[in-house]
Each structure stands twice: as C-alpha cells, then as structure tokens.
Write a protein that holds these residues in place. Structure first.
Motif, PDB file in Angstrom:
ATOM      1  N   CYS A  39      23.095   4.175 -10.853  1.00  0.00           N
ATOM      2  CA  CYS A  39      23.874   2.942 -10.869  1.00  0.00           C
ATOM      3  C   CYS A  39      22.939   1.753 -11.019  1.00  0.00           C
ATOM      4  O   CYS A  39      21.739   1.851 -10.733  1.00  0.00           O
ATOM      5  N   SER A  40      23.497   0.646 -11.483  1.00  0.00           N
ATOM      6  CA  SER A  40      22.722  -0.579 -11.663  1.00  0.00           C
ATOM      7  C   SER A  40      23.670  -1.764 -11.654  1.00  0.00           C
ATOM      8  O   SER A  40      24.856  -1.620 -11.938  1.00  0.00           O
ATOM      9  N   GLY A  41      23.123  -2.935 -11.330  1.00  0.00           N
ATOM     10  CA  GLY A  41      23.947  -4.131 -11.368  1.00  0.00           C
ATOM     11  C   GLY A  41      23.203  -5.344 -10.864  1.00  0.00           C
ATOM     12  O   GLY A  41      22.145  -5.219 -10.222  1.00  0.00           O
ATOM     13  N   PRO A  42      23.748  -6.525 -11.161  1.00  0.00           N
ATOM     14  CA  PRO A  42      23.084  -7.767 -10.759  1.00  0.00           C
ATOM     15  C   PRO A  42      23.244  -8.049  -9.267  1.00  0.00           C
ATOM     16  O   PRO A  42      24.193  -7.611  -8.632  1.00  0.00           O
ATOM     17  N   LYS A  43      22.274  -8.789  -8.742  1.00  0.00           N
ATOM     18  CA  LYS A  43      22.370  -9.290  -7.374  1.00  0.00           C
ATOM     19  C   LYS A  43      23.415 -10.410  -7.342  1.00  0.00           C
ATOM     20  O   LYS A  43      23.736 -11.011  -8.364  1.00  0.00           O
ATOM     21  N   VAL A  44      23.904 -10.689  -6.166  1.00  0.00           N
ATOM     22  CA  VAL A  44      24.803 -11.826  -5.941  1.00  0.00           C
ATOM     23  C   VAL A  44      24.160 -12.682  -4.862  1.00  0.00           C
ATOM     24  O   VAL A  44      23.979 -12.209  -3.739  1.00  0.00           O
ATOM     25  N   PRO A  45      23.729 -13.898  -5.199  1.00  0.00           N
ATOM     26  CA  PRO A  45      23.800 -14.561  -6.505  1.00  0.00           C
ATOM     27  C   PRO A  45      22.849 -13.910  -7.510  1.00  0.00           C
ATOM     28  O   PRO A  45      21.960 -13.131  -7.145  1.00  0.00           O
ATOM     29  N   ALA A  46      23.034 -14.252  -8.777  1.00  0.00           N
ATOM     30  CA  ALA A  46      22.338 -13.605  -9.890  1.00  0.00           C
ATOM     31  C   ALA A  46      20.883 -14.066 -10.004  1.00  0.00           C
ATOM     32  O   ALA A  46      20.527 -14.913 -10.813  1.00  0.00           O
ATOM     33  N   THR A  47      20.028 -13.457  -9.177  1.00  0.00           N
ATOM     34  CA  THR A  47      18.592 -13.754  -9.210  1.00  0.00           C
ATOM     35  C   THR A  47      17.799 -12.532  -9.672  1.00  0.00           C
ATOM     36  O   THR A  47      16.576 -12.549  -9.674  1.00  0.00           O
ATOM     37  N   GLY A  48      18.506 -11.480 -10.024  1.00  0.00           N
ATOM     38  CA  GLY A  48      17.891 -10.225 -10.435  1.00  0.00           C
ATOM     39  C   GLY A  48      18.911  -9.117 -10.316  1.00  0.00           C
ATOM     40  O   GLY A  48      20.111  -9.349 -10.459  1.00  0.00           O
ATOM     41  N   GLY A  49      18.440  -7.904 -10.041  1.00  0.00           N
ATOM     42  CA  GLY A  49      19.348  -6.780  -9.939  1.00  0.00           C
ATOM     43  C   GLY A  49      18.741  -5.635  -9.159  1.00  0.00           C
ATOM     44  O   GLY A  49      17.575  -5.689  -8.751  1.00  0.00           O
ATOM     45  N   PHE A  50      19.557  -4.598  -8.961  1.00  0.00           N
ATOM     46  CA  PHE A  50      19.130  -3.378  -8.285  1.00  0.00           C
ATOM     47  C   PHE A  50      19.577  -2.179  -9.096  1.00  0.00           C
ATOM     48  O   PHE A  50      20.604  -2.232  -9.780  1.00  0.00           O
ATOM     49  N   MET A  51      18.822  -1.085  -8.982  1.00  0.00           N
ATOM     50  CA  MET A  51      19.182   0.177  -9.605  1.00  0.00           C
ATOM     51  C   MET A  51      18.792   1.312  -8.687  1.00  0.00           C
ATOM     52  O   MET A  51      17.829   1.199  -7.928  1.00  0.00           O
ATOM     53  N   LEU A  52      19.507   2.398  -8.799  1.00  0.00           N
ATOM     54  CA  LEU A  52      19.141   3.630  -8.137  1.00  0.00           C
ATOM     55  C   LEU A  52      18.683   4.568  -9.244  1.00  0.00           C
ATOM     56  O   LEU A  52      19.431   4.834 -10.198  1.00  0.00           O
ATOM     57  N   ALA A  53      17.437   5.039  -9.141  1.00  0.00           N
ATOM     58  CA  ALA A  53      16.833   5.799 -10.228  1.00  0.00           C
ATOM     59  C   ALA A  53      16.120   7.035  -9.705  1.00  0.00           C
ATOM     60  O   ALA A  53      15.831   7.150  -8.513  1.00  0.00           O
ATOM     61  N   ARG A  54      15.824   7.941 -10.627  1.00  0.00           N
ATOM     62  CA  ARG A  54      15.006   9.107 -10.316  1.00  0.00           C
ATOM     63  C   ARG A  54      14.087   9.364 -11.500  1.00  0.00           C
ATOM     64  O   ARG A  54      14.388   8.994 -12.641  1.00  0.00           O
ATOM     65  N   ALA A  55      12.976   9.989 -11.215  1.00  0.00           N
ATOM     66  CA  ALA A  55      12.006  10.317 -12.260  1.00  0.00           C
ATOM     67  C   ALA A  55      11.071  11.390 -11.728  1.00  0.00           C
ATOM     68  O   ALA A  55      10.977  11.599 -10.512  1.00  0.00           O
ATOM     69  N   ALA A  56      10.364  12.032 -12.629  1.00  0.00           N
ATOM     70  CA  ALA A  56       9.409  13.062 -12.234  1.00  0.00           C
ATOM     71  C   ALA A  56       8.262  12.459 -11.428  1.00  0.00           C
ATOM     72  O   ALA A  56       7.693  13.113 -10.558  1.00  0.00           O
ATOM     73  N   SER A  57       7.939  11.197 -11.715  1.00  0.00           N
ATOM     74  CA  SER A  57       6.831  10.540 -11.013  1.00  0.00           C
ATOM     75  C   SER A  57       7.042   9.039 -11.021  1.00  0.00           C
ATOM     76  O   SER A  57       7.815   8.503 -11.826  1.00  0.00           O
ATOM     77  N   PHE A  58       6.312   8.376 -10.155  1.00  0.00           N
ATOM     78  CA  PHE A  58       6.308   6.914 -10.108  1.00  0.00           C
ATOM     79  C   PHE A  58       5.860   6.356 -11.456  1.00  0.00           C
ATOM     80  O   PHE A  58       6.446   5.415 -11.986  1.00  0.00           O
ATOM     81  N   GLU A  59       4.823   6.965 -12.033  1.00  0.00           N
ATOM     82  CA  GLU A  59       4.279   6.493 -13.311  1.00  0.00           C
ATOM     83  C   GLU A  59       5.299   6.642 -14.440  1.00  0.00           C
ATOM     84  O   GLU A  59       5.407   5.764 -15.293  1.00  0.00           O
ATOM     85  N   ALA A  60       6.060   7.728 -14.426  1.00  0.00           N
ATOM     86  CA  ALA A  60       7.086   7.930 -15.459  1.00  0.00           C
ATOM     87  C   ALA A  60       8.155   6.841 -15.370  1.00  0.00           C
ATOM     88  O   ALA A  60       8.628   6.336 -16.392  1.00  0.00           O
ATOM     89  N   LEU A  61       8.532   6.481 -14.149  1.00  0.00           N
ATOM     90  CA  LEU A  61       9.528   5.426 -13.970  1.00  0.00           C
ATOM     91  C   LEU A  61       8.977   4.080 -14.430  1.00  0.00           C
ATOM     92  O   LEU A  61       9.656   3.329 -15.130  1.00  0.00           O
ATOM     93  N   GLN A  62       7.730   3.786 -14.063  1.00  0.00           N
ATOM     94  CA  GLN A  62       7.096   2.547 -14.523  1.00  0.00           C
ATOM     95  C   GLN A  62       7.050   2.493 -16.048  1.00  0.00           C
ATOM     96  O   GLN A  62       7.321   1.448 -16.640  1.00  0.00           O
ATOM     97  N   ASP A  63       6.702   3.600 -16.677  1.00  0.00           N
ATOM     98  CA  ASP A  63       6.640   3.653 -18.140  1.00  0.00           C
ATOM     99  C   ASP A  63       8.005   3.372 -18.755  1.00  0.00           C
ATOM    100  O   ASP A  63       8.109   2.658 -19.756  1.00  0.00           O
TER     101      ASP A  63
END
Length: 99
Positions: A39-63
C-alpha cells in the motif's frame, strides 16, 4: 523477504510535486506488479507519503526507489525502516509470508 516502511518527505513545494505525481504513481505500479508494494499514499497534510514494502534486501529496495521520479527529479527524500511483521490481518498473510 524483508519488510519496510518507506517514508517520503517532499523537498520542494507541493505544486511542483503534483506535476510529477502521475509519473510517480506509474512507477509505483511497477512495484505493485512485482509484488514489492502492499500500500502507499500521501501524508495528511501532504508533506510526503508512506508505503509498506518488501524486498530481498535493503539495497534492492533502495535501488528500486532510486529510479522513482520523485527521486530522479530530486523532489523528495526517502527513508527506509525495516521491521518484522509478527502479527497481521489474515487477508494479508500471503503477502507477508511469500519468500
């Protein structure tokens, strides 16, 4: 798989960010299609956002997020917090349990 909360913080005025929202959401769709995002979506108020993510590694997610238009256009910064999801709703079990 490792699990992460991704926090986006806008670095430029919201009006400039909004110009790139369609490209950002199209890019995020590639993450949904690959099973990286729940899931993903903007913060309220709109100063950025949040996501729930998964990846094989921290580096893969950063990439992955390094190619997001918000990143390539230097519109936002990204912060990644790894966590261990020990409890969850039954309907989300498959997403959290996949290797």
């Amino acid at each position: 798989m490792k699990h992460f909360i991704v926090e986006i913080n806008y670095l430029v005025p919201l009006a400039r960010v909004q110009e790139s929202v369609p490209a950002h959401r199209a890019y995020l769709q590639t993450g949904y299609d690959a099973g990286l995002l729940l899931c993903s979506g903007p913060k309220v108020p709109a100063t950025g956002g949040f996501m729930l993510a998964r990846a094989a590694s921290f580096e893969a997610l950063q990439d992955f997020f390094a190619q997001d238009p918000f990143s390539t256009e230097r519109l936002a910064s990204f912060a990644f917090s790894e966590f261990q999801p020990v409890k969850r709703q039954g309907w989300a079990e498959a997403w959290f349990s996949e290797a």
